[in-house]
Design a protein around this motif. Sequence first.
Motif, mmCIF file in Angstrom:
data_model
loop_
_atom_site.group_PDB
_atom_site.id
_atom_site.type_symbol
_atom_site.label_atom_id
_atom_site.label_comp_id
_atom_site.label_asym_id
_atom_site.label_seq_id
_atom_site.Cartn_x
_atom_site.Cartn_y
_atom_site.Cartn_z
ATOM 1 N N ARG A 318 55.342 51.822 48.055
ATOM 2 C CA ARG A 318 55.441 50.724 48.780
ATOM 3 C C ARG A 318 54.221 49.893 48.913
ATOM 4 N NH1 ARG A 318 59.823 49.021 51.543
ATOM 5 N NH2 ARG A 318 59.575 47.438 53.156
ATOM 6 N N VAL A 319 54.629 48.559 48.422
ATOM 7 C CA VAL A 319 53.532 47.604 48.533
ATOM 8 C C VAL A 319 53.823 46.523 49.602
ATOM 9 C CG1 VAL A 319 52.184 46.057 47.233
ATOM 10 C CG2 VAL A 319 52.734 47.952 46.096
ATOM 11 N N GLU A 320 53.364 46.348 50.507
ATOM 12 C CA GLU A 320 53.611 45.251 51.582
ATOM 13 C C GLU A 320 53.023 44.125 51.203
ATOM 14 O OE1 GLU A 320 55.608 45.692 54.267
ATOM 15 O OE2 GLU A 320 55.843 47.756 54.207
ATOM 16 N N ASN A 321 51.830 43.933 50.698
ATOM 17 C CA ASN A 321 51.254 42.858 50.226
ATOM 18 C C ASN A 321 50.491 43.037 48.852
ATOM 19 O OD1 ASN A 321 49.801 40.364 49.773
ATOM 20 N ND2 ASN A 321 48.601 40.436 51.782
ATOM 21 N N PRO A 322 50.843 42.192 47.979
ATOM 22 C CA PRO A 322 50.471 42.319 46.641
ATOM 23 C C PRO A 322 48.858 42.109 46.482
ATOM 24 C CG PRO A 322 52.476 41.005 46.481
ATOM 25 C CD PRO A 322 52.004 41.185 47.858
ATOM 26 N N ALA A 323 48.401 41.330 47.216
ATOM 27 C CA ALA A 323 46.821 41.172 47.401
ATOM 28 C C ALA A 323 45.982 42.308 47.700
ATOM 29 C CB ALA A 323 46.506 39.925 48.393
ATOM 30 N N ASP A 324 46.757 43.321 48.276
ATOM 31 C CA ASP A 324 46.232 44.450 48.488
ATOM 32 C C ASP A 324 45.805 45.357 47.349
ATOM 33 O OD1 ASP A 324 46.264 43.837 51.347
ATOM 34 O OD2 ASP A 324 48.183 44.982 51.682
ATOM 35 N N VAL A 325 46.416 45.172 46.190
ATOM 36 C CA VAL A 325 46.149 45.812 45.212
ATOM 37 C C VAL A 325 45.935 45.292 43.838
ATOM 38 C CG1 VAL A 325 47.809 48.087 45.939
ATOM 39 C CG2 VAL A 325 48.915 46.067 44.652
ATOM 40 N N LEU A 326 46.297 43.931 43.851
ATOM 41 C CA LEU A 326 46.076 42.952 42.660
ATOM 42 C C LEU A 326 45.332 41.843 43.296
ATOM 43 C CD1 LEU A 326 49.269 43.173 41.035
ATOM 44 C CD2 LEU A 326 47.274 44.106 40.348
ATOM 45 N N LYS A 327 44.254 41.194 42.188
ATOM 46 C CA LYS A 327 43.319 39.977 42.423
ATOM 47 C C LYS A 327 43.535 39.232 41.091
ATOM 48 C CE LYS A 327 38.768 42.034 41.805
ATOM 49 N NZ LYS A 327 39.220 43.323 41.351
ATOM 50 N N SER A 328 43.326 37.850 41.322
ATOM 51 C CA SER A 328 42.938 37.207 40.113
ATOM 52 C C SER A 328 41.872 37.439 39.132
ATOM 53 C CB SER A 328 42.733 35.767 40.514
ATOM 54 O OG SER A 328 42.740 34.851 39.524
ATOM 55 N N GLY A 329 42.153 37.875 37.980
ATOM 56 C CA GLY A 329 41.409 38.030 36.871
ATOM 57 C C GLY A 329 41.507 39.518 36.532
#
Length: 396
Positions: A318-329
């Motif tokens: 379960r991923v609540e916030n995509p920014a917790d696991v992915l970043k630009s680049g």
Amino acid sequence: MNDTNSELLAALESADQIKVGDVVTGEVLAIDNDNQAVIGLHTGEEGVVPAREYSDDRSVNLADDLKVGDSIETVVVSNVTSDKEGVAYLLSKKRLEARKAWEKLSFAEGDVVDATVLNAVRGGLIVDVAGIRGFVPASMVAERFVSDLNQFKGQDIKAEVIEIDPAKARLILSRKAVAAQERAEKLQEAFSRLAVGEVVEGTVARLTDFGAFVDLGGVDGLVHVSEISHDRVKNPADVLSKGEKVNVKILALDTERGRISLSIKATQPGPWDEVAEKAPAGTVLEGTVKRVKDFGAFVEIFPGIEGLVHVSQISHKRVENPADVLKSGDKVKVQVLDVKPQEERISLSMKALEEKPANKREDHEDSNGASRADVAAYQQDDEGAATLGDLFGDKL
């Protein structure tokens, strides 16, 4: 010598004296190394005509125009020495021609005249109007601000006479109003020959932060920065240059506002045209995370092609916030779920490439101590002597 003879001699001497402003005719004696014509005058004195006083042409070579013995008419500008034994004068041919032109003045304030741009200076344009030197202030050169006035040097233009003062040899003109009228006429002609959807060739006239103005033959149309390329363009000057020939598609013709909207990218194959063939559903690709939002991440899989990995498709966890696991680049592998080229949409998944974990609810025991696997195994037992009631008692 009696008084009468003295007065007569003084009058004759006075008549022979040369004064500033006099028109004199002399003979060319020589062309010196400073590109000046040495002129012999009727008084026995000499004068000089520098190249700058002969013509407005900065590159003129007097030796090409004059030869020794030629007769030349000039106006006396000033004394250049006080030596009484050999007084020399600064003479001007072009100022005499300007004086004659003022005497034959054939236009008035409000008239539109033909002018030739002689030079561009910081404050505007120096022009020639029928032999008269005039000035067009920078604010009156065009409808919009012109940063480089040198582009007008040598051009023939039409301008309206704003002010005339012969006593001060002052002539002020404006090209602004005339340019507006000319543009209106050219726009009318352009609207009559252009059609929305048509592809035509033009020339990049100028570049701005928000796009490029393309000359379509006397009128400019705007290619907005978003219409330059299928790729993202931050600065139009990075991909276009002034004077470049480009094909553009007519997007809109606004006759009321006098505007033409153009597109360069509409004339080029789009990145979505072949995406359905290059990446059908099930294709595994490597991409780069471009943007991360609350609902997922946009991943570029081909130049100019971005697909969405919805938050539910990032991981089996379960991923609540995509920014917790992915970043630009970030470089990621994705599988194509769905492609809609006409809508320019493509759905991607990261979790489809991960091993699906065993269903925890199937492996765990239920609240009464027996696992669902145990129950299933028991139900398939050949003897089947016991019932579920035997296993769970009255709790069932």
